[in-house]
Design an enzyme around this catalytic site. Structure first.
Site, PDB file in Angstrom:
ATOM      1  CG  ASP A  94       4.740   2.260  -0.543  1.00  0.00           C
ATOM      2  OD1 ASP A  94       5.655   1.446  -0.301  1.00  0.00           O
ATOM      3  OD2 ASP A  94       4.012   2.748   0.346  1.00  0.00           O
ATOM      4  CB  ALA A  95       6.545  -1.757  -5.245  1.00  0.00           C
ATOM      5  CE  LYS A  96       5.797  -0.852   2.657  1.00  0.00           C
ATOM      6  NZ  LYS A  96       4.976   0.158   2.009  1.00  0.00           N
ATOM      7  NE  ARG A  97       6.544  -5.703  -6.815  1.00  0.00           N
ATOM      8  CZ  ARG A  97       5.368  -5.114  -6.675  1.00  0.00           C
ATOM      9  NH1 ARG A  97       4.963  -4.675  -5.514  1.00  0.00           N
ATOM     10  NH2 ARG A  97       4.557  -4.977  -7.723  1.00  0.00           N
TER      11      ARG A  97
ATOM     12  CG  ASP B  99       2.407  -1.971   2.366  1.00  0.00           C
ATOM     13  OD1 ASP B  99       2.281  -1.292   3.407  1.00  0.00           O
ATOM     14  OD2 ASP B  99       2.870  -1.516   1.326  1.00  0.00           O
TER      15      ASP B  99
END
EC number: 4.1.1.23
Lengths: 270, 270
Positions: A94-97, B99
């Site tokens: 879960d890195a939201k890159r 996030d």
């Protein structure tokens, strides 16, 4: 891991649970802090206690990066431990890159090759050429933010774009991207009533659903509106499971919470 | 570093250049590859050769993460080297993070505290509570994506939201967030004509501008429409400078390219 394999695991375990490994040194049991790698030891105990109840683990990279190189080592040890002991588990970074093309390729290399995760979460703001480099990896999955579970979701995601909310536009546009069959989407559980509309746009995709429990979303509501013929849902729970106790019994209590979720899911799958 | 201090550095060095440290092992000179940490050695040589011509360095985190723990160590050594030898340099972690609130706090901790960068780039899709945790850090800066330099910018950023492009809505909304004085914005140079409109919304903010050179943007056009009384621009160049040569003379050639940019900037500042 392919999506049929993931579906198969859901059937076998009667669970579509994803456990979020958001490990904060201020919240884990004090007795672990004297060990060499408290974050990994915590994760290992949680994994050992829950792997038969969950189809997925989702380490949130922020919680590892916050501890610098030591944190990155804990992340690497955690993913290696899952891959070596439970290769049937679907792993999510879960890195939201998301960045311009050649940069996204480097992020994809980091999570799919170096760390060997099955999937990674990405942000859509930079569009097609920021996401396609992730989609190019075979048997890897790219989980794009659509409608998130936080308050700020209403700042931009639900704005009206030519008669349609932005998150719907994001979902629709992404379907035209190359290798879009490797896409999954993040949809927050706190907005269960939105799932009907979302399923009209992406009927077959897996949705990663945060926000059940701690953030107030209801599992039965989400399943009512969001489930498809292949289940199509991964319900994430982080804090409610991993921080069920901060005593010596933390792993046992985490199992108890995970079991509660799994049993509720088993009931729904019937 | 405060923005008046940054402006002071711009005046002293007659430069508003930012050098992007996007280090790819396939592109750096072969003779470095036998060293223990080729990425750091490359960066060190580039920094030694260019620090008087630039006010900022911007390592792109993807290029470090792609090499796992070794890469993260190279990143840490690079930022430590800049902070210890040239504390007047404004450092940017180009990380495009974002996030839910408690997770963004961990990312902020990673870049502002653990690595001690002056600033970090963030993505806006998750809204206010995904950005405010970064803004809470005093004398640190949060550089939010507004209008990027890639093709995919036209997928969502320029969509019409109630009569206004999404990126304008993002700029306007962000001004109401707590500690918004700590915001800067990413605006791609490939869209110079947009700067006039952007300056109407954020007249005083610093803009980080990628896309000059390799991606086709023009420095003079960007300055014509984007500069404010305090300059208000950081022009990034990565590949054109750091990969000017891949021979033994790479640092010398990088300096030559940086000097060319600095001299063009000095001319504009007059």
């Amino acid at each position: 891991m392919t999506t049929p394999e993931l579906y198969n695991q859901i059937q076998l375990k009667k669970s579509f649970l994803c456990i979020g490994l958001d490990v904060d040194l201020n919240k884990i049991p004090k007795h672990l802090l004297t060990l060499e790698d408290p974050i990994f030891e915590f994760n290992k105990a949680i994994i050992d206690a829950t792997h038969d109840l969950t189809v997925s683990y989702k380490p949130n990279t922020a919680f590892y990066e916050a501890y610098g190189i030591k944190g990155w080592m804990s992340l690497q040890k955690t993913i290696n431990y899952i891959n070596s002991t439970h290769p049937d588990i679907f792993t999510i970074a879960d890195a939201k890159r998301g960045d311009i093309g050649n940069t996204s390729s480097m992020y994809a290399k980091a999570f799919f090759e170096d760390l060997n995760f099955d999937s990674v979460t990405v942000a859509p703001y930079m569009g097609k050429d920021s996401v396609e480099p992730f989609l190019a990896f075979e048997n890897k999955h790219t989980i794009m933010l659509a409608l998130t579970s936080n308050e700020g979701a209403f700042d931009f995601q639900t704005l009206n774009v030519d008669g349609k909310e932005l998150y719907k536009q994001v979902l629709e546009t992404s379907k035209s991207w190359k290798n879009s069959e490797n896409l999954m989407y993040v949809v927050g559980a706190t907005k269960a009533e939105y799932f009907t509309e979302i399923r009209k746009i992406v009927p077959d995709s897996f949705l990663l659903v945060p926000g059940v429990g701690a953030q107030g979303g209801s599992l039965s509501e989400v399943c009512k509106y969001g489930m498809n013929a292949n289940v199509g849902l991964l319900i994430n729970s982080s804090r409610a499971i991993i921080y069920a106790s901060n005593g010596i019994d933390f792993a046992e209590k985490a199992r108890k919470e995970a079991l509660k979720m799994q049993q509720e899911m088993e009931g729904i799958l019937k």
